[in-house]
Every structure is written in structure tokens, then in C-alpha cells.
Design a protein around this motif. Structure first.
Motif, PDB file in Angstrom:
ATOM      1  N   ILE A 222       0.815  -1.209   0.000  1.00 51.10           N
ATOM      2  CA  ILE A 222       0.000   0.000   0.000  1.00 51.10           C
ATOM      3  C   ILE A 222       0.848   1.259   0.000  1.00 51.10           C
ATOM      4  O   ILE A 222       1.757   1.405   0.804  1.00 51.10           O
ATOM      5  CB  ILE A 222      -0.960  -0.006   1.207  1.00 51.10           C
TER       6      ILE A 222
ATOM      7  N   TYR B  62       0.649   5.729  -1.187  1.00 50.58           N
ATOM      8  CA  TYR B  62      -0.259   6.826  -1.483  1.00 50.58           C
ATOM      9  C   TYR B  62      -0.290   7.026  -2.991  1.00 50.58           C
ATOM     10  O   TYR B  62       0.758   7.012  -3.642  1.00 50.58           O
ATOM     11  CB  TYR B  62       0.224   8.105  -0.788  1.00 50.58           C
TER      12      TYR B  62
ATOM     13  N   PHE C  61      -4.906   6.085  -0.157  1.00 57.37           N
ATOM     14  CA  PHE C  61      -4.261   4.768  -0.147  1.00 57.37           C
ATOM     15  C   PHE C  61      -4.554   4.023  -1.428  1.00 57.37           C
ATOM     16  O   PHE C  61      -5.674   4.070  -1.949  1.00 57.37           O
ATOM     17  CB  PHE C  61      -4.820   3.913   0.999  1.00 57.37           C
TER      18      PHE C  61
ATOM     19  N   PRO D 214      -7.314   9.860   3.997  1.00 53.47           N
ATOM     20  CA  PRO D 214      -7.749   8.796   3.082  1.00 53.47           C
ATOM     21  C   PRO D 214      -9.076   8.169   3.497  1.00 53.47           C
ATOM     22  O   PRO D 214      -9.893   7.822   2.655  1.00 53.47           O
ATOM     23  CB  PRO D 214      -6.608   7.779   3.161  1.00 53.47           C
TER      24      PRO D 214
END
Lengths: 198, 198
Positions: free
Chosen positions: B54, B56, B63, B88
Motif C-alpha cells: 500500500i 499513497y 491509499f 484517506p
């Protein structure tokens, strides 16, 4: 629309922990992702390492890195007194007083018929065996002062006294630094019962 | 006397998380040790995997497992509207309404001079660049309804309106299912400001 699968799985991991709800699990997950890869890997390693290193002592059932634990193998401890507690953390709390020099026995809970927790679910058979075989002279019960802890104390008393062993329970009363005005009636009642000659 | 070193280290790991104090960190550690080795290793793997997968989104800063994210690359989304949120998680909340079909931009916080958080600490320069370069027609501000969120909204309005772009903020008022009697004056005041013709 939902979070990426890897994030959903991470949130699920945190939700496994007791007392961690959906919102907190999200918050912990977001914090984890805000750390560097190295930091996350270090955290993961620490978890696996702790699980690998730490087990329950085969004698007293407290946490230890070596078995039997440091307390059980310390020849300077009084070998004829056992203090019974509900959880491993209670051992630490009692040790911090510096006043107890005997051995310990961790039950890993308290009797609670409603939850299906009887003597066999706790380390009670092991306690009885130890008392019988090791020439124990006194069992100090330090279970919590609540319904389950009281029930466990009276069960243990009925179990162990017939073996000719002294069974005591740590005192109840006012906490040091407390104020009579703010004590509840139950505590005050127990403090009266536990009065000592001056 | 203290816990075994590996357990102390485990407790320290949990204490790193925001909102987790000493007692909770202990509780979480004890729970972890009560799990099987396989379970602990699985948890550790999930953490490392999530961090690895994960990141950005380079476009909207939410995410994502692939970059740019599914929303930024979805040709069916309105390409000329950007909704600005603080975190997020806010993207997920807005998506759940099913009513917004534009793009997003995550600031990763709100302006807070007291905490030393200015426009450069947030994704505000990136937002300005995107608005200028991508022919954006409207910026919908969905920052939180508190001091920092309000300050951020008015800062963004002053920054973006001069570019000839419409700037709106999501409505304030009574929550659906709420009761006038229990509404606070501030919310009620804003609900009056936000009244609409029927």
C-alpha cells in the motif's frame, strides 16, 4: 468501494485484539502505514521473536524466557509459601512491593461458571499437586477482590485446607493515601473485618 | 523484577501506536502471546505485506495498491470536479454515499499554525498544480467542520477562486434522523445559513 485488500486485511488483524473496535483498528492501521518499511518490519520481527522466546513457566505458569523461570529456580526464595494470582501481570505487581519472598502460581483466570470456567480450565489441578508434593506450608491467595476472585479464593480454601496447609488471602481495606469519606461501604466493611491490634 | 526482555520489547512496540498507553500495550501483548506461533507469524506477515503493497496514490494521495489508484484512472468519473478531504478514510466515507462521481484530493491533515502545519506540510501545492493543469471546473471542499477544517477551507477558497474555478463546501446542518431539540446552536446556525428553497 472499500479500502485496498491489503489494508482491509491489516485492519482485520488489529480487530482480532480484545477491546479494539473497527475505528481503532483503522487508526492503528493508518499509523502502521505511516511508518517506514524498516520500522514495520522491525515491529513484525519483535512480535514473532517475543512469541518464539516467551512461554509459560512449567512450574508457576507465569511468563518466562527460560523454563523453569527465574523465581521458581531462585534458591533464596522461600520454598514453602506459594502466592496464587490470576494473571502473569499480577506477579510483576506483587514483586514490585519487594515484600514477598515466596513462590507463585498463576491460575490464568478465575472461576466463572457462567463463562464455563471451572477448576480444570485453570491451573488448579497443578496447584493442588504442587502443594501436596512440595511440602508447602502456606498458600497466599491474591485473586482479585470481585465476585470471581472471591469464589476462586473460597474454592481454593476448601480444596487446600484439608491438606493441612495454611491458606490466607491478602488483606482488604482502605488504599494507602485514600480517604475514609470516599471509601465505598463494601471496602469499608472489609477494612473493619480486617482490623488489627495496634 | 520486570517482564522478560522479549515481552518488554513487545509492549514497547504497541506503545508506539497513538492512543495506546502502558496498560493497553500490556493487554495487547498478553493477547498476542496467547495466540499460536502460526497466528502470530500470520499477523506479522500481514503487517509487512500491507506496508509493502500500500502506498499513497501519486495523483490524489489516497491509499492504493496500484498507482495511480482506481478512482484516478476511472474514465467514468467526472474529470473536472475534485473533492478535497483531510484523510484517506474520508474518501471511503464519501464513496459510500454513492452520490459523488468526481475525483478526490487528500490533504493529509488540515492547516494548524499552532502545530506548525502550513500549506507546504499538506498536499496543497499539488492540489493547486492539478487545478491549474487539468482544467478543473469545481473544487468541493469536504474538510472537517471544526476550527482547522474551517481555516483550511477558507485558505483553499482564497487560493483557488482567483484561478477562475468554482469552490464549494459540503453543507452543514442537522444530521438526518436528528432532532431539532438536541441540535447545538452552532449547527443550527449553520443549518439556517444553508437553507434551501422548497
Amino acid at each position: 468501494m472499500s479500502y485496498p485488500p491489503a489494508l482491509e486485511e491489516l485492519i482485520e488483524v488489529f480487530r482480532l485484539f480484545p477491546g479494539i473496535g473497527a475505528k481503532t483498528a483503522q487508526r492503528l492501521s493508518f499509523f502502521l502505514l505511516s511508518q517506514s518499511s524498516e520500522e514495520v518490519e522491525q515491529m513484525a520481527r519483535t512480535m514473532v521473536y517475543a512469541k518464539r522466546r516467551i512461554s509459560y513457566c512449567s512450574e508457576c505458569a507465569s511468563f518466562t524466557e527460560k523454563d523453569p523461570c527465574n523465581i521458581c529456580t531462585d534458591p533464596k526464595r522461600e520454598q514453602e509459601v506459594i502466592c496464587v494470582v490470576q494473571f502473569p501481570r499480577d506477579v510483576l505487581v506483587l514483586e514490585k512491593t519487594g515484600q514477598y519472598r515466596g513462590l507463585y502460581h498463576v491460575l490464568h483466570g478465575a472461576l466463572s461458571p457462567i463463562d464455563g470456567i471451572g477448576p480444570e480450565e485453570l491451573k488448579i489441578p497443578q496447584l493442588k499437586k504442587k502443594v501436596e508434593e512440595k511440602g508447602i506450608k502456606e498458600v497466599v491467595i491474591a485473586t482479585n477482590p470481585n465476585v470471581e476472585g472471591d469464589a476462586t479464593a473460597s474454592y481454593l480454601s476448601r480444596l487446600i485446607k484439608p491438606l493441612g496447609v495454611r491458606v490466607t488471602r491478602i488483606g482488604f481495606g482502605l488504599p494507602v493515601g485514600g480517604d475514609l469519606e470516599y471509601a465505598d461501604e463494601l471496602t469499608l466493611g472489609r477494612a473493619l473485618d480486617g482490623r488489627m491490634d495496634l
